[in-house]
Design a protein around this motif. Sequence first.
Motif, PDB file in Angstrom:
ATOM      1  N   UNK A  29      40.645  51.309  35.720  1.00 19.47           N
ATOM      2  CA  UNK A  29      41.592  51.704  36.480  1.00 19.47           C
ATOM      3  C   UNK A  29      41.125  51.889  38.058  1.00 19.47           C
ATOM      4  N   UNK A  30      39.850  52.424  38.292  1.00 24.16           N
ATOM      5  CA  UNK A  30      39.456  52.548  39.535  1.00 24.16           C
ATOM      6  C   UNK A  30      39.104  51.091  40.178  1.00 24.16           C
ATOM      7  N   UNK A  31      38.770  50.391  39.270  1.00 26.85           N
ATOM      8  CA  UNK A  31      37.912  48.973  39.610  1.00 26.85           C
ATOM      9  C   UNK A  31      39.116  48.054  40.272  1.00 26.85           C
ATOM     10  N   UNK A  32      40.282  48.180  39.454  1.00 23.92           N
ATOM     11  CA  UNK A  32      41.435  47.275  39.565  1.00 23.92           C
ATOM     12  C   UNK A  32      42.718  47.758  40.243  1.00 23.92           C
ATOM     13  N   UNK A  33      43.041  48.683  40.003  1.00 19.39           N
ATOM     14  CA  UNK A  33      44.295  49.446  40.148  1.00 19.39           C
ATOM     15  C   UNK A  33      44.637  50.556  41.142  1.00 19.39           C
ATOM     16  N   UNK A  34      43.169  51.109  41.440  1.00 19.19           N
ATOM     17  CA  UNK A  34      43.277  52.184  42.252  1.00 19.19           C
ATOM     18  C   UNK A  34      43.122  51.959  43.921  1.00 19.19           C
ATOM     19  N   UNK A  35      44.275  51.544  44.270  1.00 20.34           N
ATOM     20  CA  UNK A  35      44.170  50.719  45.651  1.00 20.34           C
ATOM     21  C   UNK A  35      45.284  51.260  46.534  1.00 20.34           C
ATOM     22  N   UNK A  36      46.673  51.532  46.246  1.00 22.90           N
ATOM     23  CA  UNK A  36      47.557  51.910  46.974  1.00 22.90           C
ATOM     24  C   UNK A  36      47.273  52.799  48.075  1.00 22.90           C
TER      25      UNK A  36
END
Length: 267
Positions: free
Chosen positions: A250-257
């Motif tokens: 989650x943190x590496x690929x999707x926690x970005x917004x």
Amino acid sequence: AGNYAFQAQPMGFPGGPAVPPVQNQPIMHEGTIWMPIPPSIPNCPPGLEYLTQIDQILIHQEIELLEVLTGFETNNKYELKNALGQRVYFAAEDSDCLTRVCCGPARSFTIRIIDNLGREVITLQRPLRCSSCCCPCCLQEMEVQAPPGTTVGYVVQNWHACLPKFTIQDEKRMDILKITGPCVVCSCCEDVNFEVKSVDETCTVGRISKHWTGFVKEAFTDADNFGITFPMDLDVKMKAVMIGACFLIDFMFFEHGADKKQRAGVW
């Protein structure tokens, strides 16, 4: 797979010995239905008895109003539920404000996972590591402890030119499972699946899926929903490590917004 005597078999056909049903009823607490407390099991870390009852778990990140309105990244919170929608655990990130501002989703953190008795039963620790594929000597890693202070396994990123790949290891650093994601990790209008495979990668035994939550939620928040499936008879310690792998993914690929907005100065 070392001493972990689960039967690697195709997904959809969980095997292993039947687990005695839990006799007590689900617990209602502040409007939340918790999974019934299972009986103690010899040689099982306290609090992981829940995992003997399930072959899948759903992870829902809570939407933080402060993040939505200001773009300021706060500590993440998650509900972990079984297939019936009963809460199995509650998870909360523990990191400081400066780390979240400066490092964004690459930040180091501790995630504390609590059961319905209020006990911290799993601790996930992610050190600060380089996230560039150009630096294969310092890739991402997460340590999983159950109970806190007792290491039960690790999630280790493997270098690959095209694919996101990880290894699930036990406390002795022995490889137990492999995880392989898609070449393009994009969650536009569909789920993103990371396949969990045997060590030789010849058999798929589970899956970590990032669920598509709709345009509005995907565009304006970084609150994600995940699903994890694993063999029913997989050692509960390795089930806990798979939960840790889900948070790392989650943190590496999707926690970005919200992180991108914050570092760009949008408050």
